[in-house]
Design a protein around this motif. Structure first.
Motif, short mmCIF file in Angstrom:
data_model
loop_
_atom_site.label_atom_id
_atom_site.label_comp_id
_atom_site.label_asym_id
_atom_site.label_seq_id
_atom_site.Cartn_x
_atom_site.Cartn_y
_atom_site.Cartn_z
N GLY A 66 0.82 -1.21 0.00
CA GLY A 66 0.00 0.00 0.00
C GLY A 66 0.85 1.25 0.00
O GLY A 66 0.56 2.22 -0.72
N TYR A 67 1.91 1.26 0.79
CA TYR A 67 2.82 2.40 0.82
C TYR A 67 3.49 2.59 -0.54
O TYR A 67 3.65 3.72 -1.01
N ALA A 68 3.87 1.50 -1.17
CA ALA A 68 4.53 1.58 -2.48
C ALA A 68 3.58 2.15 -3.52
O ALA A 68 3.98 3.00 -4.35
N ARG A 69 2.31 1.73 -3.50
CA ARG A 69 1.33 2.28 -4.44
C ARG A 69 1.08 3.75 -4.18
O ARG A 69 0.95 4.55 -5.10
N THR A 70 1.01 4.12 -2.91
CA THR A 70 0.82 5.53 -2.55
C THR A 70 1.99 6.36 -3.04
O THR A 70 1.80 7.44 -3.60
N ALA A 71 3.20 5.88 -2.82
CA ALA A 71 4.40 6.60 -3.27
C ALA A 71 4.38 6.76 -4.78
O ALA A 71 4.73 7.83 -5.31
N GLN A 72 3.96 5.73 -5.49
CA GLN A 72 3.89 5.79 -6.95
C GLN A 72 2.93 6.89 -7.40
O GLN A 72 3.24 7.65 -8.32
N GLU A 73 1.79 7.00 -6.75
CA GLU A 73 0.82 8.05 -7.08
C GLU A 73 1.35 9.44 -6.71
O GLU A 73 1.18 10.39 -7.45
N LEU A 121 1.47 19.62 0.50
CA LEU A 121 1.11 18.51 1.38
C LEU A 121 2.14 18.29 2.48
O LEU A 121 1.92 17.50 3.39
N GLY A 122 3.29 18.97 2.36
CA GLY A 122 4.35 18.79 3.35
C GLY A 122 5.16 17.52 3.12
O GLY A 122 5.78 17.00 4.04
N ILE A 123 5.14 17.04 1.89
CA ILE A 123 5.84 15.79 1.56
C ILE A 123 7.14 16.12 0.85
O ILE A 123 7.18 16.92 -0.08
N SER A 124 8.21 15.50 1.30
CA SER A 124 9.52 15.71 0.72
C SER A 124 9.71 14.78 -0.48
O SER A 124 9.60 13.56 -0.35
N ARG A 125 10.00 15.36 -1.66
CA ARG A 125 10.23 14.51 -2.84
C ARG A 125 11.47 13.63 -2.64
O ARG A 125 11.49 12.48 -3.03
N ALA A 126 12.48 14.17 -1.97
CA ALA A 126 13.69 13.38 -1.73
C ALA A 126 13.38 12.15 -0.89
O ALA A 126 13.83 11.05 -1.20
N LEU A 127 12.59 12.32 0.17
CA LEU A 127 12.21 11.17 1.00
C LEU A 127 11.29 10.23 0.23
O LEU A 127 11.37 9.01 0.38
N TYR A 136 8.97 6.29 4.69
CA TYR A 136 7.61 6.68 5.05
C TYR A 136 7.61 7.29 6.44
O TYR A 136 8.29 6.80 7.30
N PRO A 137 6.94 8.39 6.71
CA PRO A 137 5.82 9.04 6.02
C PRO A 137 6.21 10.12 5.02
O PRO A 137 5.37 10.91 4.64
N TRP A 138 7.45 10.20 4.61
CA TRP A 138 7.93 11.10 3.56
C TRP A 138 7.79 12.57 3.92
O TRP A 138 7.85 13.42 3.05
N LYS A 139 7.59 12.89 5.17
CA LYS A 139 7.47 14.29 5.60
C LYS A 139 8.73 14.68 6.34
O LYS A 139 9.20 13.96 7.20
N ALA A 140 9.23 15.84 5.98
CA ALA A 140 10.38 16.36 6.71
C ALA A 140 9.91 16.75 8.11
O ALA A 140 8.92 17.45 8.25
#
Length: 95
Positions: free
Chosen positions: A25-32, A44-50, A58-62
């Motif tokens: 599920g995390y992999a599919r979410t990351a893909q989207e 969204l506060g999500i780091s593209r690098a992470l 995960y959770p890809w937020k700095a």
């Protein structure tokens, strides 16, 4: 004893399946999320690098970004939207 080993084995199998589904599920979410622009990810506060690191990041937020956003930020914005009435343009007086 044999029943206990069977139960432990089944429990371990179910745990492994659950973990696999969670990671999938995390992999599919990351893909989207990778399809979003840098601006959208930043909003969204999500780091593209992470995000590019993958599931392990995960959770890809700095962390420092999430600490800067107050818990009541959505409440404040909702109050501002309600209290601010639209201003009607004034009509010029006839001469």
């Amino acid at each position: 004893m044999i029943v206990g080993k069977i139960v432990n084995g089944l429990s371990s199998l179910v745990g492994g399946i659950n973990e696999g589904m969670r990671l999938s599920g995390y992999a599919r979410t990351a893909q989207e999320l990778r399809l979003l622009s840098d601006k959208q990810l930043a909003d969204l506060g999500i780091s593209r690098a992470l995000l590019e690191i993958g599931v392990n990041a995960y959770p890809w937020k700095a962390e420092e970004i999430s600490k800067l956003i107050p818990d009541n930020v959505t409440t404040l914005k909702a109050k501002e939207a309600v209290t601010e009435a639209p201003q009607m343009p004034r009509t010029p007086k006839a001469a």
